[in-house]
Design a protein around this motif. Structure first.
Motif, PDB file in Angstrom:
ATOM      1  N   LEU A  14       0.870  -1.068   0.118  1.00  0.00           N
ATOM      2  CA  LEU A  14       0.051  -0.050   0.071  1.00  0.00           C
ATOM      3  C   LEU A  14       0.982   1.413  -0.158  1.00  0.00           C
ATOM      4  O   LEU A  14       0.637   2.172  -0.527  1.00  0.00           O
ATOM      5  N   GLU A  15       2.064   1.258   0.719  1.00  0.00           N
ATOM      6  CA  GLU A  15       2.869   2.425   0.711  1.00  0.00           C
ATOM      7  C   GLU A  15       3.596   2.764  -0.494  1.00  0.00           C
ATOM      8  O   GLU A  15       3.670   3.723  -0.989  1.00  0.00           O
ATOM      9  N   ALA A  16       4.037   1.603  -1.133  1.00  0.00           N
ATOM     10  CA  ALA A  16       4.331   1.635  -2.549  1.00  0.00           C
ATOM     11  C   ALA A  16       3.537   2.261  -3.645  1.00  0.00           C
ATOM     12  O   ALA A  16       4.017   3.035  -4.206  1.00  0.00           O
ATOM     13  N   VAL A  17       2.521   1.720  -3.538  1.00  0.00           N
ATOM     14  CA  VAL A  17       1.401   2.420  -4.363  1.00  0.00           C
ATOM     15  C   VAL A  17       0.895   3.911  -4.028  1.00  0.00           C
ATOM     16  O   VAL A  17       0.857   4.359  -4.965  1.00  0.00           O
ATOM     17  N   HIS A  18       0.942   4.067  -2.857  1.00  0.00           N
ATOM     18  CA  HIS A  18       0.633   5.267  -2.425  1.00  0.00           C
ATOM     19  C   HIS A  18       1.717   6.403  -2.866  1.00  0.00           C
ATOM     20  O   HIS A  18       1.702   7.727  -3.372  1.00  0.00           O
ATOM     21  N   MET A  27       7.626   5.580 -11.906  1.00  0.00           N
ATOM     22  CA  MET A  27       7.217   4.357 -11.500  1.00  0.00           C
ATOM     23  C   MET A  27       8.481   3.503 -11.401  1.00  0.00           C
ATOM     24  O   MET A  27       8.627   2.875 -10.384  1.00  0.00           O
ATOM     25  N   ILE A  28       9.218   3.598 -12.408  1.00  0.00           N
ATOM     26  CA  ILE A  28      10.386   2.742 -12.512  1.00  0.00           C
ATOM     27  C   ILE A  28      11.463   2.972 -11.440  1.00  0.00           C
ATOM     28  O   ILE A  28      12.144   2.380 -10.810  1.00  0.00           O
ATOM     29  N   ASP A  33      14.272   2.338  -6.093  1.00  0.00           N
ATOM     30  CA  ASP A  33      14.458   2.618  -4.878  1.00  0.00           C
ATOM     31  C   ASP A  33      13.987   1.778  -3.915  1.00  0.00           C
ATOM     32  O   ASP A  33      14.555   1.632  -2.778  1.00  0.00           O
ATOM     33  N   LEU A  34      12.906   1.223  -4.121  1.00  0.00           N
ATOM     34  CA  LEU A  34      12.402   0.009  -3.147  1.00  0.00           C
ATOM     35  C   LEU A  34      12.974  -1.255  -3.402  1.00  0.00           C
ATOM     36  O   LEU A  34      12.720  -2.174  -2.627  1.00  0.00           O
ATOM     37  N   GLY A  35      13.604  -1.577  -4.432  1.00  0.00           N
ATOM     38  CA  GLY A  35      14.326  -2.931  -4.478  1.00  0.00           C
ATOM     39  C   GLY A  35      13.254  -3.838  -5.204  1.00  0.00           C
ATOM     40  O   GLY A  35      13.581  -5.256  -4.607  1.00  0.00           O
ATOM     41  N   ILE A  36      12.278  -3.285  -5.737  1.00  0.00           N
ATOM     42  CA  ILE A  36      11.439  -4.285  -6.504  1.00  0.00           C
ATOM     43  C   ILE A  36      11.330  -4.032  -8.007  1.00  0.00           C
ATOM     44  O   ILE A  36      11.815  -3.090  -8.510  1.00  0.00           O
ATOM     45  N   ALA A  37      10.777  -4.853  -8.684  1.00  0.00           N
ATOM     46  CA  ALA A  37      10.765  -4.836 -10.068  1.00  0.00           C
ATOM     47  C   ALA A  37       9.701  -3.878 -10.615  1.00  0.00           C
ATOM     48  O   ALA A  37       8.589  -4.100  -9.792  1.00  0.00           O
ATOM     49  N   ASP A  38       9.760  -3.139 -11.563  1.00  0.00           N
ATOM     50  CA  ASP A  38       8.840  -2.415 -11.889  1.00  0.00           C
ATOM     51  C   ASP A  38       7.596  -2.925 -12.179  1.00  0.00           C
ATOM     52  O   ASP A  38       6.465  -2.333 -11.899  1.00  0.00           O
ATOM     53  N   SER A  39       7.733  -4.073 -12.658  1.00  0.00           N
ATOM     54  CA  SER A  39       6.271  -4.950 -13.149  1.00  0.00           C
ATOM     55  C   SER A  39       5.516  -5.322 -11.877  1.00  0.00           C
ATOM     56  O   SER A  39       4.530  -5.348 -12.060  1.00  0.00           O
ATOM     57  N   CYS A  45      -0.138  -1.793  -8.421  1.00  0.00           N
ATOM     58  CA  CYS A  45      -1.079  -0.445  -8.464  1.00  0.00           C
ATOM     59  C   CYS A  45      -2.405  -1.071  -9.327  1.00  0.00           C
ATOM     60  O   CYS A  45      -3.459  -0.508  -8.970  1.00  0.00           O
ATOM     61  N   LYS A  46      -2.234  -2.013 -10.130  1.00  0.00           N
ATOM     62  CA  LYS A  46      -3.468  -2.526 -10.860  1.00  0.00           C
ATOM     63  C   LYS A  46      -4.481  -3.148  -9.972  1.00  0.00           C
ATOM     64  O   LYS A  46      -5.651  -3.111  -9.940  1.00  0.00           O
ATOM     65  N   GLN A  47      -3.720  -3.925  -9.121  1.00  0.00           N
ATOM     66  CA  GLN A  47      -4.473  -4.789  -8.094  1.00  0.00           C
ATOM     67  C   GLN A  47      -5.390  -3.824  -6.953  1.00  0.00           C
ATOM     68  O   GLN A  47      -6.611  -4.035  -6.800  1.00  0.00           O
ATOM     69  N   LEU A  48      -4.685  -2.903  -6.887  1.00  0.00           N
ATOM     70  CA  LEU A  48      -5.298  -1.839  -5.862  1.00  0.00           C
ATOM     71  C   LEU A  48      -6.513  -1.278  -6.391  1.00  0.00           C
ATOM     72  O   LEU A  48      -7.707  -0.848  -6.209  1.00  0.00           O
ATOM     73  N   THR A  49      -6.359  -0.722  -7.836  1.00  0.00           N
ATOM     74  CA  THR A  49      -7.411  -0.127  -8.475  1.00  0.00           C
ATOM     75  C   THR A  49      -8.306  -1.003  -8.803  1.00  0.00           C
ATOM     76  O   THR A  49      -9.748  -0.561  -8.663  1.00  0.00           O
ATOM     77  N   GLU A  50      -8.115  -2.465  -9.035  1.00  0.00           N
ATOM     78  CA  GLU A  50      -9.448  -3.306  -9.157  1.00  0.00           C
ATOM     79  C   GLU A  50     -10.101  -3.714  -8.209  1.00  0.00           C
ATOM     80  O   GLU A  50     -11.343  -3.943  -8.137  1.00  0.00           O
TER      81      GLU A  50
END
Length: 98
Positions: A14-18, A27-28, A33-39, A45-50
C-alpha cells in the motif's frame, strides 16, 4: 542460479502504491528505490485499482472468507487430533493395573 521468492506485507504494498500516486517520480525509479521490479509495482497498482480494500488479502491470495474457512478447517483438525488422543488415553487408563 537460485531464485528466492520474497513476500511483502500489505502495508509495504500500500505504501509503495501510495508513493506512485503521490510522488512526481516515475514508477520505474520508485521501484528501483524500493528494490522491486517495476512490473511488480505496476501489478500492485493495478490490483489496488481493481479490488480496492480487498486488494492484497494475504498468504495464498485468499479472500477474507477463504482465510476464515482455512483457519476453521485447521482448528477442526486440531480438535479432532486432541479428541483422538484423549480417546486413546481413556482406553489405556481404563484397563486398570496389570
Amino acid at each position: 542460479m537460485d531464485k528466492t521468492t520474497r513476500t511483502y506485507t500489505k502495508e509495504f504494498k500500500l505504501e509503495a502504491v501510495h508513493l506512485v500516486q503521490t510522488s512526481n517520480k516515475p514508477m520505474i525509479q520508485i521501484a528501483r528505490d524500493l528494490g522491486i521490479a517495476d512490473s511488480t509495482l505496476h501489478h500492485w497498482c493495478k490490483q489496488l485499482t481493481e479490488h480496492g480494500a480487498q486488494a492484497f488479502p494475504g498468504s495464498g491470495h485468499q479472500t477474507p472468507q477463504e482465510e476464515e474457512l482455512r483457519q476453521l478447517k485447521r482448528e477442526n483438525d486440531l480438535l479432532r487430533q486432541e479428541r483422538d488422543i484423549l480417546k486413546k488415553a481413556i482406553g489405556i487408563f481404563s484397563h486398570g493395573p496389570l
